[in-house]
Design a protein around this motif. Sequence first.
Motif, PDB file in Angstrom:
ATOM      1  N   ARG A  91       0.825  -1.208   0.000  1.00 45.28           N
ATOM      2  CA  ARG A  91       0.000   0.000   0.000  1.00 45.28           C
ATOM      3  C   ARG A  91       0.859   1.258   0.000  1.00 45.28           C
ATOM      4  NH1 ARG A  91      -4.570  -1.843   4.474  1.00 45.28           N
ATOM      5  NH2 ARG A  91      -5.593  -3.414   3.161  1.00 45.28           N
ATOM      6  N   ALA A  92       2.008   1.196   0.662  1.00 41.30           N
ATOM      7  CA  ALA A  92       2.909   2.350   0.656  1.00 41.30           C
ATOM      8  C   ALA A  92       3.446   2.593  -0.752  1.00 41.30           C
ATOM      9  CB  ALA A  92       4.059   2.134   1.632  1.00 41.30           C
ATOM     10  N   ALA A  93       3.770   1.529  -1.477  1.00 49.04           N
ATOM     11  CA  ALA A  93       4.242   1.676  -2.851  1.00 49.04           C
ATOM     12  C   ALA A  93       3.155   2.289  -3.728  1.00 49.04           C
ATOM     13  CB  ALA A  93       4.671   0.323  -3.414  1.00 49.04           C
ATOM     14  N   GLN A  94       1.912   1.872  -3.530  1.00 49.53           N
ATOM     15  CA  GLN A  94       0.814   2.450  -4.298  1.00 49.53           C
ATOM     16  C   GLN A  94       0.603   3.913  -3.933  1.00 49.53           C
ATOM     17  OE1 GLN A  94      -2.447  -0.283  -3.567  1.00 49.53           O
ATOM     18  NE2 GLN A  94      -1.906  -1.505  -5.351  1.00 49.53           N
ATOM     19  N   LEU A  95       0.808   4.249  -2.659  1.00 47.60           N
ATOM     20  CA  LEU A  95       0.717   5.649  -2.239  1.00 47.60           C
ATOM     21  C   LEU A  95       1.794   6.487  -2.929  1.00 47.60           C
ATOM     22  CD1 LEU A  95      -0.345   7.937  -0.428  1.00 47.60           C
ATOM     23  CD2 LEU A  95       1.173   7.084   1.384  1.00 47.60           C
ATOM     24  N   ALA A  96       3.009   5.959  -2.990  1.00 47.59           N
ATOM     25  CA  ALA A  96       4.102   6.671  -3.668  1.00 47.59           C
ATOM     26  C   ALA A  96       3.767   6.878  -5.143  1.00 47.59           C
ATOM     27  CB  ALA A  96       5.410   5.890  -3.516  1.00 47.59           C
ATOM     28  N   MET A  97       3.204   5.862  -5.790  1.00 44.58           N
ATOM     29  CA  MET A  97       2.827   5.993  -7.195  1.00 44.58           C
ATOM     30  C   MET A  97       1.717   7.023  -7.364  1.00 44.58           C
ATOM     31  SD  MET A  97       3.150   2.179  -8.900  1.00 44.58           S
ATOM     32  CE  MET A  97       2.213   1.258  -7.676  1.00 44.58           C
ATOM     33  N   ARG A  98       0.744   7.001  -6.457  1.00 45.37           N
ATOM     34  CA  ARG A  98      -0.343   7.985  -6.531  1.00 45.37           C
ATOM     35  C   ARG A  98       0.205   9.403  -6.387  1.00 45.37           C
ATOM     36  NH1 ARG A  98      -3.490   5.550  -3.367  1.00 45.37           N
ATOM     37  NH2 ARG A  98      -3.267   6.675  -1.405  1.00 45.37           N
ATOM     38  N   ARG A  99       1.161   9.586  -5.511  1.00 48.69           N
ATOM     39  CA  ARG A  99       1.781  10.903  -5.347  1.00 48.69           C
ATOM     40  C   ARG A  99       2.554  11.305  -6.591  1.00 48.69           C
ATOM     41  NH1 ARG A  99       3.641   9.774   0.945  1.00 48.69           N
ATOM     42  NH2 ARG A  99       1.738  10.613   1.904  1.00 48.69           N
ATOM     43  N   ALA A 100       3.230  10.352  -7.219  1.00 50.94           N
ATOM     44  CA  ALA A 100       3.983  10.659  -8.438  1.00 50.94           C
ATOM     45  C   ALA A 100       3.041  11.113  -9.547  1.00 50.94           C
ATOM     46  CB  ALA A 100       4.789   9.439  -8.881  1.00 50.94           C
ATOM     47  N   VAL A 101       1.954  10.381  -9.759  1.00 49.05           N
ATOM     48  CA  VAL A 101       0.980  10.756 -10.783  1.00 49.05           C
ATOM     49  C   VAL A 101       0.365  12.111 -10.451  1.00 49.05           C
ATOM     50  CG1 VAL A 101      -1.244  10.140 -11.823  1.00 49.05           C
ATOM     51  CG2 VAL A 101       0.494   8.377 -11.464  1.00 49.05           C
ATOM     52  N   GLY A 102       0.117  12.357  -9.163  1.00 45.68           N
ATOM     53  CA  GLY A 102      -0.464  13.622  -8.739  1.00 45.68           C
ATOM     54  C   GLY A 102       0.443  14.817  -8.955  1.00 45.68           C
ATOM     55  N   ARG A 103       1.738  14.576  -9.142  1.00 44.76           N
ATOM     56  CA  ARG A 103       2.684  15.668  -9.355  1.00 44.76           C
ATOM     57  C   ARG A 103       2.946  15.939 -10.835  1.00 44.76           C
ATOM     58  NH1 ARG A 103       5.406  13.524  -4.196  1.00 44.76           N
ATOM     59  NH2 ARG A 103       4.558  14.988  -2.649  1.00 44.76           N
ATOM     60  N   LEU A 104       2.245  15.235 -11.713  1.00 44.04           N
ATOM     61  CA  LEU A 104       2.274  15.597 -13.122  1.00 44.04           C
ATOM     62  C   LEU A 104       1.481  16.891 -13.306  1.00 44.04           C
ATOM     63  CD1 LEU A 104       1.586  12.085 -14.714  1.00 44.04           C
ATOM     64  CD2 LEU A 104       3.764  13.329 -14.728  1.00 44.04           C
ATOM     65  N   PRO A 105       1.758  17.651 -14.355  1.00 39.02           N
ATOM     66  CA  PRO A 105       1.044  18.920 -14.551  1.00 39.02           C
ATOM     67  C   PRO A 105      -0.470  18.765 -14.640  1.00 39.02           C
ATOM     68  CG  PRO A 105       2.961  18.800 -15.979  1.00 39.02           C
ATOM     69  CD  PRO A 105       2.817  17.456 -15.347  1.00 39.02           C
ATOM     70  N   ALA A 106      -0.939  17.629 -15.156  1.00 45.64           N
ATOM     71  CA  ALA A 106      -2.370  17.341 -15.253  1.00 45.64           C
ATOM     72  C   ALA A 106      -2.538  15.823 -15.239  1.00 45.64           C
ATOM     73  CB  ALA A 106      -2.945  17.934 -16.540  1.00 45.64           C
ATOM     74  N   PRO A 107      -3.711  15.329 -14.838  1.00 45.41           N
ATOM     75  CA  PRO A 107      -3.924  13.880 -14.845  1.00 45.41           C
ATOM     76  C   PRO A 107      -3.762  13.318 -16.258  1.00 45.41           C
ATOM     77  CG  PRO A 107      -5.658  14.986 -13.599  1.00 45.41           C
ATOM     78  CD  PRO A 107      -4.875  16.059 -14.306  1.00 45.41           C
ATOM     79  N   PRO A 108      -3.087  12.202 -16.406  1.00 43.99           N
ATOM     80  CA  PRO A 108      -2.933  11.603 -17.738  1.00 43.99           C
ATOM     81  C   PRO A 108      -4.239  10.955 -18.188  1.00 43.99           C
ATOM     82  CG  PRO A 108      -1.965  10.179 -16.081  1.00 43.99           C
ATOM     83  CD  PRO A 108      -2.384  11.433 -15.368  1.00 43.99           C
ATOM     84  N   ALA A 109      -4.321  10.687 -19.482  1.00 40.24           N
ATOM     85  CA  ALA A 109      -5.492   9.995 -20.011  1.00 40.24           C
ATOM     86  C   ALA A 109      -5.453   8.506 -19.679  1.00 40.24           C
ATOM     87  CB  ALA A 109      -5.567  10.196 -21.527  1.00 40.24           C
ATOM     88  N   LEU A 110      -4.246   7.999 -19.436  1.00 38.87           N
ATOM     89  CA  LEU A 110      -4.048   6.588 -19.105  1.00 38.87           C
ATOM     90  C   LEU A 110      -2.742   6.446 -18.351  1.00 38.87           C
ATOM     91  CD1 LEU A 110      -4.815   3.504 -19.511  1.00 38.87           C
ATOM     92  CD2 LEU A 110      -3.361   3.594 -21.556  1.00 38.87           C
ATOM     93  N   ALA A 111      -2.724   5.561 -17.364  1.00 37.55           N
ATOM     94  CA  ALA A 111      -1.487   5.236 -16.646  1.00 37.55           C
ATOM     95  C   ALA A 111      -1.130   3.780 -16.919  1.00 37.55           C
ATOM     96  CB  ALA A 111      -1.643   5.472 -15.152  1.00 37.55           C
ATOM     97  N   LEU A 112       0.057   3.570 -17.445  1.00 36.93           N
ATOM     98  CA  LEU A 112       0.601   2.222 -17.605  1.00 36.93           C
ATOM     99  C   LEU A 112       1.455   1.931 -16.379  1.00 36.93           C
ATOM    100  CD1 LEU A 112       1.808   2.409 -21.330  1.00 36.93           C
ATOM    101  CD2 LEU A 112      -0.332   1.436 -20.477  1.00 36.93           C
ATOM    102  N   VAL A 113       1.090   0.904 -15.617  1.00 31.91           N
ATOM    103  CA  VAL A 113       1.728   0.631 -14.334  1.00 31.91           C
ATOM    104  C   VAL A 113       2.413  -0.729 -14.374  1.00 31.91           C
ATOM    105  CG1 VAL A 113       1.362   0.340 -11.854  1.00 31.91           C
ATOM    106  CG2 VAL A 113       0.033   2.041 -13.125  1.00 31.91           C
ATOM    107  N   ASP A 114       3.660  -0.758 -13.966  1.00 30.77           N
ATOM    108  CA  ASP A 114       4.387  -2.024 -13.886  1.00 30.77           C
ATOM    109  C   ASP A 114       3.795  -2.882 -12.775  1.00 30.77           C
ATOM    110  OD1 ASP A 114       6.491  -3.854 -14.527  1.00 30.77           O
ATOM    111  OD2 ASP A 114       7.537  -3.201 -12.726  1.00 30.77           O
ATOM    112  N   GLY A 115       3.526  -4.157 -13.059  1.00 27.52           N
ATOM    113  CA  GLY A 115       2.992  -5.064 -12.045  1.00 27.52           C
ATOM    114  C   GLY A 115       1.614  -5.568 -12.424  1.00 27.52           C
ATOM    115  N   ASN A 116       0.935  -6.161 -11.439  1.00 24.63           N
ATOM    116  CA  ASN A 116      -0.390  -6.725 -11.705  1.00 24.63           C
ATOM    117  C   ASN A 116      -1.464  -6.219 -10.759  1.00 24.63           C
ATOM    118  OD1 ASN A 116       0.344  -7.994  -9.347  1.00 24.63           O
ATOM    119  ND2 ASN A 116       0.277 -10.080 -10.162  1.00 24.63           N
ATOM    120  N   ARG A 117      -1.150  -5.196  -9.964  1.00 28.06           N
ATOM    121  CA  ARG A 117      -2.136  -4.620  -9.048  1.00 28.06           C
ATOM    122  C   ARG A 117      -2.506  -3.229  -9.522  1.00 28.06           C
ATOM    123  NH1 ARG A 117      -2.579  -7.522  -4.224  1.00 28.06           N
ATOM    124  NH2 ARG A 117      -1.003  -9.159  -3.969  1.00 28.06           N
ATOM    125  N   VAL A 118      -3.781  -2.913  -9.447  1.00 25.55           N
ATOM    126  CA  VAL A 118      -4.284  -1.641  -9.971  1.00 25.55           C
ATOM    127  C   VAL A 118      -4.349  -0.610  -8.849  1.00 25.55           C
ATOM    128  CG1 VAL A 118      -6.191  -0.475 -11.138  1.00 25.55           C
ATOM    129  CG2 VAL A 118      -5.658  -2.873 -11.688  1.00 25.55           C
TER     130      VAL A 118
END
Length: 211
Positions: A91-118
């Motif tokens: 869950r901490a790794a997913q939190l870090a990823m959520r923070r990374a996406v949140g620091r993009l200038p705008a939400p992307p249209a799609l996120a390609l994520v390494d792994g098998n958990r959404v």
Amino acid sequence: MPDFSLETEHGGRVAGVDEAGCGPLAGPVVAAAVVFGSGVPADLALVIDDSKVLKAARREDIVRRLPSVPGIEIGIGAASVAEILTLNILRAAQLAMRRAVGRLPAPPALALVDGNRVPDFGGVPVRTLVGGDAISLSIAAASILAKVTRDRIMKRLDQRWPGYGWAGNAGYGTAAHRTAITVQGCTPHHRRGFGTVRKQLALILTQGDPA
């Protein structure tokens, strides 16, 4: 080698997302999100690969070059040792990823994520890819950024907390690192909830018992 086919196929702003640092005994987990808004320059596409198969010097060179790529967007996020203890490492790794996406200038249209958990990116559509850093150039670039960022953090922490070899082992549980825990104890940056850390701390108690 990864390519840009999935990003091109989608046609919109696609972010590659990956994390680094789930396995170490110390330090934060770090994630990165990368959008190549204008594509990947051919010379850079030839050298970007899964961070695990690249030498440190090549990773550093790629990270130095990425900010100058036309149209690129980068977000970096992390979850602390305290958050890892509270949430668990997944869950901490997913939190870090959520923070990374949140620091993009705008939400992307799609996120390609390494792994098998959404992960939950607040409504951003997600496509998971097992071994994605060997498939997608965006994920591979994110994996390199996350790895280099975390390694730099561990090198700085090594200067403040010497003796554990973090500049070389990045907090992973090498034999020397495990031995150092039994000799020096834990720092505030050790993941005390991890079984290996608890085991090494238990050895301190055993060694101190005259029986």
